[in-house]
Design a protein around this motif. Structure first.
Motif, PDB file in Angstrom:
ATOM      1  N   THR A  73       0.824  -1.204   0.000  1.00  0.00           N
ATOM      2  CA  THR A  73       0.000   0.000   0.000  1.00  0.00           C
ATOM      3  C   THR A  73       0.860   1.257   0.000  1.00  0.00           C
ATOM      4  O   THR A  73       0.607   2.204  -0.747  1.00  0.00           O
ATOM      5  CB  THR A  73      -0.900   0.006   1.251  1.00  0.00           C
ATOM      6  OG1 THR A  73      -1.481  -1.285   1.413  1.00  0.00           O
ATOM      7  CG2 THR A  73      -2.002   1.037   1.126  1.00  0.00           C
ATOM      8  N   MET A  74       1.900   1.241   0.823  1.00  0.00           N
ATOM      9  CA  MET A  74       2.694   2.447   1.006  1.00  0.00           C
ATOM     10  C   MET A  74       3.529   2.801  -0.230  1.00  0.00           C
ATOM     11  O   MET A  74       3.883   3.955  -0.425  1.00  0.00           O
ATOM     12  CB  MET A  74       3.618   2.285   2.225  1.00  0.00           C
ATOM     13  CG  MET A  74       2.927   2.510   3.550  1.00  0.00           C
ATOM     14  SD  MET A  74       2.319   4.213   3.732  1.00  0.00           S
ATOM     15  CE  MET A  74       1.135   4.039   5.060  1.00  0.00           C
ATOM     16  N   LEU A  75       3.831   1.809  -1.026  1.00  0.00           N
ATOM     17  CA  LEU A  75       4.687   2.072  -2.189  1.00  0.00           C
ATOM     18  C   LEU A  75       3.890   2.435  -3.442  1.00  0.00           C
ATOM     19  O   LEU A  75       4.472   2.698  -4.494  1.00  0.00           O
ATOM     20  CB  LEU A  75       5.582   0.860  -2.456  1.00  0.00           C
ATOM     21  CG  LEU A  75       6.693   0.642  -1.417  1.00  0.00           C
ATOM     22  CD1 LEU A  75       7.450  -0.648  -1.684  1.00  0.00           C
ATOM     23  CD2 LEU A  75       7.660   1.821  -1.388  1.00  0.00           C
ATOM     24  N   SER A  76       2.584   2.449  -3.337  1.00  0.00           N
ATOM     25  CA  SER A  76       1.784   2.817  -4.506  1.00  0.00           C
ATOM     26  C   SER A  76       1.917   4.316  -4.789  1.00  0.00           C
ATOM     27  O   SER A  76       2.596   5.036  -4.070  1.00  0.00           O
ATOM     28  CB  SER A  76       0.319   2.447  -4.263  1.00  0.00           C
ATOM     29  OG  SER A  76      -0.234   3.296  -3.274  1.00  0.00           O
ATOM     30  N   GLN A  77       1.229   4.757  -5.834  1.00  0.00           N
ATOM     31  CA  GLN A  77       1.433   6.149  -6.279  1.00  0.00           C
ATOM     32  C   GLN A  77       0.339   7.103  -5.795  1.00  0.00           C
ATOM     33  O   GLN A  77       0.241   8.225  -6.276  1.00  0.00           O
ATOM     34  CB  GLN A  77       1.535   6.186  -7.807  1.00  0.00           C
ATOM     35  CG  GLN A  77       2.869   5.705  -8.365  1.00  0.00           C
ATOM     36  CD  GLN A  77       4.051   6.510  -7.814  1.00  0.00           C
ATOM     37  OE1 GLN A  77       3.896   7.647  -7.387  1.00  0.00           O
ATOM     38  NE2 GLN A  77       5.242   5.907  -7.819  1.00  0.00           N
ATOM     39  N   LYS A  78      -0.492   6.624  -4.856  1.00  0.00           N
ATOM     40  CA  LYS A  78      -1.589   7.474  -4.380  1.00  0.00           C
ATOM     41  C   LYS A  78      -1.094   8.580  -3.452  1.00  0.00           C
ATOM     42  O   LYS A  78       0.070   8.594  -3.035  1.00  0.00           O
ATOM     43  CB  LYS A  78      -2.597   6.599  -3.626  1.00  0.00           C
ATOM     44  CG  LYS A  78      -3.221   5.517  -4.470  1.00  0.00           C
ATOM     45  CD  LYS A  78      -4.209   4.695  -3.660  1.00  0.00           C
ATOM     46  CE  LYS A  78      -4.944   3.720  -4.551  1.00  0.00           C
ATOM     47  NZ  LYS A  78      -4.060   2.693  -5.151  1.00  0.00           N
TER      48      LYS A  78
END
Lengths: 203, 203
Positions: A73-78
């Motif tokens: 989750t933390m490495l996504s681009q959101k």
DNA sequence: ATTATTTTTGACCATCCGGTTAAACTATAT
DNA sequence: ATATAGTTTAACCGGATGGTCAAAAATAAT
């Protein structure tokens, strides 16, 4: 007729999960697991040589669920706050489906802390990347300076505790009203992320 | 010589506390408690008729510690944020002195949720007063609107979780470094109250 | 000093529990 | 049909465990 039967191994694992999670390793009885699976006790030992082996199968499965997939989750681009919302929501969803896992894991880990060292040695965690993501957001000015370790622990604490401490909270705060507590748990999906975001948002 | 001996009952209670909290009810052995107290096993049953009775003595004592004296603090005349600081600090202090109580209580309550109902029936909680205090602060404009139930649970969650989940957190986030974890726990006394106050403070 | 009372102990018991074994049953291969 | 391998069961075993008991030791009462 065998074809109609659920795979015996699966039957055993389901039964073992139920009993172990309810009673813990020490409280669980092999006979009780056999009864729950509606099979002979000797058959347990035929499939899983002993209680420890059977327990390990249950434990490792539960443990995976217990550790949230915080990295993905933390490495996504959101946007960072959306990541937090997503993380909290999916973790609480998982806990709603498996509400008894937290106490089970916490108790058993405590009973045998050695186990966690084994798990780690098989390549477990890489929190540095997450620290980095959080520190970047601090530099960007999205959030106020916080030690990443505390933030991570806070997030998980706020998600897990209502499940780990359910009987106490439900008893003391909700006068043992089951329905009200269910409502409370649902509310937390938004309540917790709002709380966290408020706590770290830069104004 | 008896005079030099610590009261036998006290010796038993100390030993039982150690063993029960480490192993839980099911994992604890009466023989082990006797050994820990350096007495004969029959003497355990002379002082406490059976395992359940002995366990109850330990449990109720631990349970009192587990529930923070949230009422006293909240009804004092301090500023609301000082109340939160005080509550968090004193609760974390207690947990530092009794770090194994959380998992013990959480596990045993879960094993026998009936117990909590008994405790409640003996007149346990009165959360309404606390709800009132929080709602007053919302009206005063000190804090943003939050459901008191969530706020209370959040406070306790943030305090307890690092103790209940210690092995996991220490393992995954702190690479099993004991010293770093100790430091982390000390930091939380201020870190947690700051986090909470930030989350609810009106700007 | 002697008796009565309380505390402590070693030996013991019944039951529970994880695990084993040998035999029965079932399905598959030849 | 028969041998072979895989699956399931009833019966059993030995050690652990919670709990008891009668007697010894210590303490208090007379």
């Amino acid at each position: 007729m065998k074809v109609l039967d659920k795979n015996t191994e699966k039957k055993i694992l389901d039964a073992a999960k139920t009993v172990f999670i309810k009673k813990g390793f020490d409280g669980a009885r092999m006979q009780e697991i056999a009864d729950e699976a509606i099979i002979n006790k000797a058959l347990l030992h035929y499939y899983f040589r002993n209680k420890d082996k059977l327990f390990d199968a249950i434990f490792s499965d539960a443990f995976v669920k217990f550790i949230p997939k915080i990295g993905e989750t933390m490495l996504s681009q959101k946007h960072f706050f959306d990541k937090i919302k997503l993380l909290v929501e999916s973790y609480i969803d998982m806990l709603t489906r498996n509400p008894h896992i937290p106490i089970f894991i916490l108790h058993e880990i405590n009973r045998n802390p050695q186990r966690i060292i084994q798990i780690l040695s098989k390549g477990g965690a890489n929190p540095e990347m997450i620290f980095k993501v959080i520190n970047t957001e601090i530099k960007k000015g999205t959030i106020i300076p916080v030690k990443p370790q505390h933030l991570i622990v806070n997030i998980i604490a706020l998600c897990i505790f209502p499940y780990a401490g359910r009987p106490v909270i439900q008893g003391f705060i909700f006068k043992n009203n089951n329905k009200t507590y269910q409502k409370f748990l649902k509310e937390r999906k938004t309540e917790v992320s709002n709380f966290i975001i408020n706590a770290i948002k830069k104004k």
